[in-house]
Every structure is written in structure tokens, then in C-alpha cells.
Motif scaffolding. Structure first.
Motif, short mmCIF file in Angstrom:
data_model
loop_
_atom_site.label_atom_id
_atom_site.label_comp_id
_atom_site.label_asym_id
_atom_site.label_seq_id
_atom_site.Cartn_x
_atom_site.Cartn_y
_atom_site.Cartn_z
N ASN A 20 0.83 -1.20 0.00
CA ASN A 20 0.00 0.00 0.00
C ASN A 20 0.87 1.26 0.00
O ASN A 20 0.56 2.25 0.68
CB ASN A 20 -0.96 0.01 1.19
CG ASN A 20 -2.14 0.93 0.97
OD1 ASN A 20 -2.50 1.25 -0.16
ND2 ASN A 20 -2.75 1.37 2.06
N GLN A 53 -0.51 -7.37 9.65
CA GLN A 53 -1.06 -6.41 8.71
C GLN A 53 -2.32 -5.74 9.26
O GLN A 53 -2.47 -4.53 9.20
CB GLN A 53 -1.38 -7.09 7.38
CG GLN A 53 -2.12 -6.25 6.36
CD GLN A 53 -1.26 -5.13 5.79
OE1 GLN A 53 -0.04 -5.15 5.90
NE2 GLN A 53 -1.89 -4.14 5.19
N GLU A 54 -3.23 -6.53 9.79
CA GLU A 54 -4.48 -6.04 10.35
C GLU A 54 -5.13 -7.16 11.14
O GLU A 54 -4.62 -8.29 11.16
CB GLU A 54 -5.42 -5.53 9.27
CG GLU A 54 -5.88 -6.61 8.29
CD GLU A 54 -6.92 -6.07 7.31
OE1 GLU A 54 -8.10 -6.03 7.68
OE2 GLU A 54 -6.54 -5.72 6.17
N THR A 55 -6.23 -6.88 11.80
CA THR A 55 -6.99 -7.92 12.49
C THR A 55 -8.31 -8.13 11.76
O THR A 55 -8.91 -7.18 11.27
CB THR A 55 -7.25 -7.55 13.95
OG1 THR A 55 -7.99 -6.32 14.02
CG2 THR A 55 -5.94 -7.40 14.72
N ARG A 56 -8.73 -9.40 11.68
CA ARG A 56 -10.00 -9.70 11.03
C ARG A 56 -10.44 -11.11 11.38
O ARG A 56 -9.66 -11.91 11.89
CB ARG A 56 -9.91 -9.52 9.52
CG ARG A 56 -8.94 -10.42 8.80
CD ARG A 56 -8.78 -10.04 7.33
NE ARG A 56 -10.02 -10.09 6.60
CZ ARG A 56 -10.59 -9.03 6.02
NH1 ARG A 56 -10.02 -7.84 6.09
NH2 ARG A 56 -11.72 -9.15 5.36
N TYR A 74 -9.60 -12.69 1.14
CA TYR A 74 -9.03 -11.37 1.40
C TYR A 74 -7.55 -11.31 1.01
O TYR A 74 -7.10 -10.38 0.35
CB TYR A 74 -9.21 -11.02 2.88
CG TYR A 74 -8.19 -10.03 3.40
CD1 TYR A 74 -8.30 -8.67 3.15
CD2 TYR A 74 -7.09 -10.48 4.14
CE1 TYR A 74 -7.35 -7.77 3.62
CE2 TYR A 74 -6.13 -9.58 4.60
CZ TYR A 74 -6.26 -8.24 4.35
OH TYR A 74 -5.31 -7.36 4.80
N TYR A 79 -5.58 -7.83 -0.16
CA TYR A 79 -4.20 -7.69 0.28
C TYR A 79 -3.23 -7.76 -0.90
O TYR A 79 -2.31 -6.95 -1.00
CB TYR A 79 -3.85 -8.74 1.32
CG TYR A 79 -2.40 -8.69 1.75
CD1 TYR A 79 -1.95 -7.75 2.67
CD2 TYR A 79 -1.47 -9.58 1.22
CE1 TYR A 79 -0.61 -7.69 3.04
CE2 TYR A 79 -0.13 -9.53 1.59
CZ TYR A 79 0.29 -8.58 2.50
OH TYR A 79 1.61 -8.52 2.87
N TYR A 158 1.34 -5.89 16.56
CA TYR A 158 0.30 -5.12 15.89
C TYR A 158 0.20 -3.78 16.61
O TYR A 158 -0.02 -3.73 17.82
CB TYR A 158 -1.04 -5.85 15.93
CG TYR A 158 -2.14 -5.13 15.20
CD1 TYR A 158 -2.05 -4.88 13.83
CD2 TYR A 158 -3.28 -4.69 15.88
CE1 TYR A 158 -3.06 -4.22 13.15
CE2 TYR A 158 -4.30 -4.03 15.20
CZ TYR A 158 -4.18 -3.80 13.84
OH TYR A 158 -5.19 -3.13 13.17
N ASN A 159 0.42 -2.70 15.87
CA ASN A 159 0.46 -1.36 16.45
C ASN A 159 1.46 -1.28 17.61
O ASN A 159 1.20 -0.64 18.64
CB ASN A 159 -0.93 -0.92 16.91
CG ASN A 159 -1.87 -0.68 15.75
OD1 ASN A 159 -1.44 -0.36 14.64
ND2 ASN A 159 -3.16 -0.85 15.99
N TRP A 165 -2.05 -14.07 16.34
CA TRP A 165 -2.25 -14.08 14.88
C TRP A 165 -2.67 -15.47 14.39
O TRP A 165 -2.30 -16.48 14.93
CB TRP A 165 -1.02 -13.58 14.13
CG TRP A 165 0.31 -14.17 14.45
CD1 TRP A 165 1.09 -13.93 15.55
CD2 TRP A 165 1.06 -15.09 13.65
NE1 TRP A 165 2.27 -14.63 15.48
CE2 TRP A 165 2.29 -15.35 14.33
CE3 TRP A 165 0.84 -15.71 12.41
CZ2 TRP A 165 3.27 -16.21 13.82
CZ3 TRP A 165 1.82 -16.56 11.91
CH2 TRP A 165 3.01 -16.80 12.61
N THR A 195 -11.82 -12.38 15.97
CA THR A 195 -10.94 -11.45 15.25
C THR A 195 -9.54 -11.48 15.83
O THR A 195 -9.35 -11.17 17.02
CB THR A 195 -11.51 -10.03 15.32
OG1 THR A 195 -12.80 -10.00 14.69
CG2 THR A 195 -10.59 -9.05 14.60
N GLY A 197 -4.99 -11.35 14.48
CA GLY A 197 -4.08 -10.76 13.51
C GLY A 197 -3.89 -11.59 12.25
O GLY A 197 -3.98 -12.82 12.26
#
Length: 244
Positions: A20, A53-56, A74, A79, A158-159, A165, A195, A197
Motif C-alpha cells: 500500500n 497487517q491487520e486484524t480480522r 481477502y 491484500y 500489531y500497532n 495471529w 478477530t 491478527g
């Protein structure tokens, strides 16, 4: 700027790829094909994103069937599209070992019968875990240690903080539980609807180049010019222009 082939980077080395538009760190977790469980397409340089990368959710309907999961879709759409086009084109289409049709009642698939994808989650066995209820969906990658205890090599942030994860492995006695890595590197499982990582993995060709700042480049050859115009007469000591 100096450059080396990606194949020359040692296990545990960190390389950089834009995700990104921002350079992100990826760890070299394996070189080559991990074992005979894998299709030949899996031979290359295995990279794992260093940070989450993100949580979902793994799957909102709480079904641990990887091939139809939202998390797999995803990774290979939203991604994947975050990479620059030249990198997207180089990411290998691989067939990874997986548990077809989910945990309970599913079947382990490998080799040419593996799941075709470009981006994937690592399996519980690939990160070194062992358990009766982990499917035979991979072999330990060279970067990781064997064992189910705490291990800093499995810790991801994460952050800025260590977080849980997802792995791709379902629990083989459940239709809804999926294995994951805890914030201290141990293992557990939980419902796919929860949810956690996402830490993407991919395989790149060995002959890509890595610049001295760690950035992966695609080493694209220049295009051949259609025509070249050379002056008919060249005078000694004069300057000429060649155009195409």
C-alpha cells in the motif's frame, strides 16, 4: 547501488517490499521447497510479513474450511492488490498443503493437490507446532524452532504490541476452531468467527534482486527498441546522436 540475489539472503534476514505504498519488513523464513509435501511451485524464497497487517475474522460463519474462507479470499484479492504491479506479477502461484473441507471430516491435501494461491497464512506445522489435532498441512520452515512453548521467533506485533495471529490450520476434531499463535509464541485454537491478527506469507523467485537497503526489486530487462537511427557519416572527434 549494490544488489544481491534474493537467494543469497540468509534465513532470518529482513527484506523490504512496498505494501500500500509503504515499505514493510518481510522475514526470509525458508529457501527452497520445505518437504515432499509441497508442490514444486513452492520452491523459492519464503517471506513472512514481520508485523501483523491487520486484524480480522478467519470466517464470519465460523466454519474452518480454508478454501472457501473469507480470510483466504481477502489475502488473494484485497491484500494482494496492495503490492505494486511489478511485485504482484513476481509473487509465485503456489499449491500449499492444506486441510480440504475443514477440520472434522476434512482431508489433508498436498503436492499437486494443494490449495492454489499467491498469498497465504502459515500452517501450525510450518511454525514448529505439533499436536494430535493439527492436520498434516506442512513441514517446519527453517526459520522456526520446533516445540509448543514460548518462542520469540513466532511473536508478531500489531500497532507496536505483541498480538495473537491466525494460522491456516483447522483443528481436526472441530468444524469451527482454527489454530493460532499467542502473543508469547505459544499455540492455541479459537473460533474462526473471532478477530485476530493476519500475518501474510508469500513465495518469490530466487533470482529477484535485493538492493543494499533491503528493498526487493524485480530486475526487469529493458525492452528492445523498435528501430535505431544512426547517422550515415561519422566525423572523427565529432559528437553524434543515436535515437530510438
Amino acid at each position: 547501488m549494490a544488489a544481491v540475489k534474493l537467494s543469497a539472503k540468509g534465513i532470518g534476514s529482513v527484506v523490504k517490499i512496498k505494501v500500500n505504498g509503504t515499505l514493510r519488513n518481510f522475514i526470509v523464513v525458508h529457501q527452497g521447497k520445505p518437504s515432499s509435501l509441497y508442490d514444486d511451485s513452492c520452491s523459492g524464497v519464503w517471506l513472512l510479513q514481520e508485523d501483523i497487517q491487520e486484524t480480522r475474522q478467519w470466517q464470519s460463519t465460523n466454519v474452518n474450511k480454508l478454501e472457501s474462507s473469507e480470510i483466504q479470499a481477502y489475502l488473494n484479492s484485497t491484500y494482494l492488490a496492495l503490492f505494486d504491479a511489478n511485485i504482484q506479477a513476481q509473487i509465485k502461484q503456489v499449491k500449499i498443503p492444506y486441510r480440504q473441507n475443514g477440520g472434522s471430516g476434512g482431508t489433508d491435501r498436498s503436492g499437486a493437490n494443494g490449495l492454489s494461491c499467491k498469498i497465504f497464512l502459515l500452517s501450525a506445522r510450518e511454525v514448529g507446532f505439533s499436536d494430535t489435532y493439527i492436520p498434516n498441512d506442512g513441514a517446519k520452515l527453517d526459520y522456526f524452532n520446533s516445540g509448543n512453548g514460548t518462542d520469540t521467533k513466532r511473536v508478531a506485533k500489531y500497532n507496536g504490541s505483541a498480538a495473537v495471529w491466525w494460522l491456516r490450520s483447522p483443528n481436526t476434531i472441530s468444524t469451527g476452531y482454527v489454530w493460532l499463535v499467542l502473543s508469547d509464541g505459544r499455540y492455541n485454537d479459537n473460533y474462526a468467527v473471532n478477530t485476530y491478527g493476519v500475518r501474510p506469507a508469500l513465495v518469490l523467485p530466487t533470482d529477484l534482486l535485493v538492493s543494499d537497503d533491503g528493498t526487493v526489486t524485480t530486475n526487469t530487462a529493458p525492452t528492445t527498441p523498435g528501430t535505431i537511427n544512426v547517422p550515415g557519416t561519422i566525423q572523427g572527434g565529432s559528437t553524434i546522436e543515436i535515437s530510438w
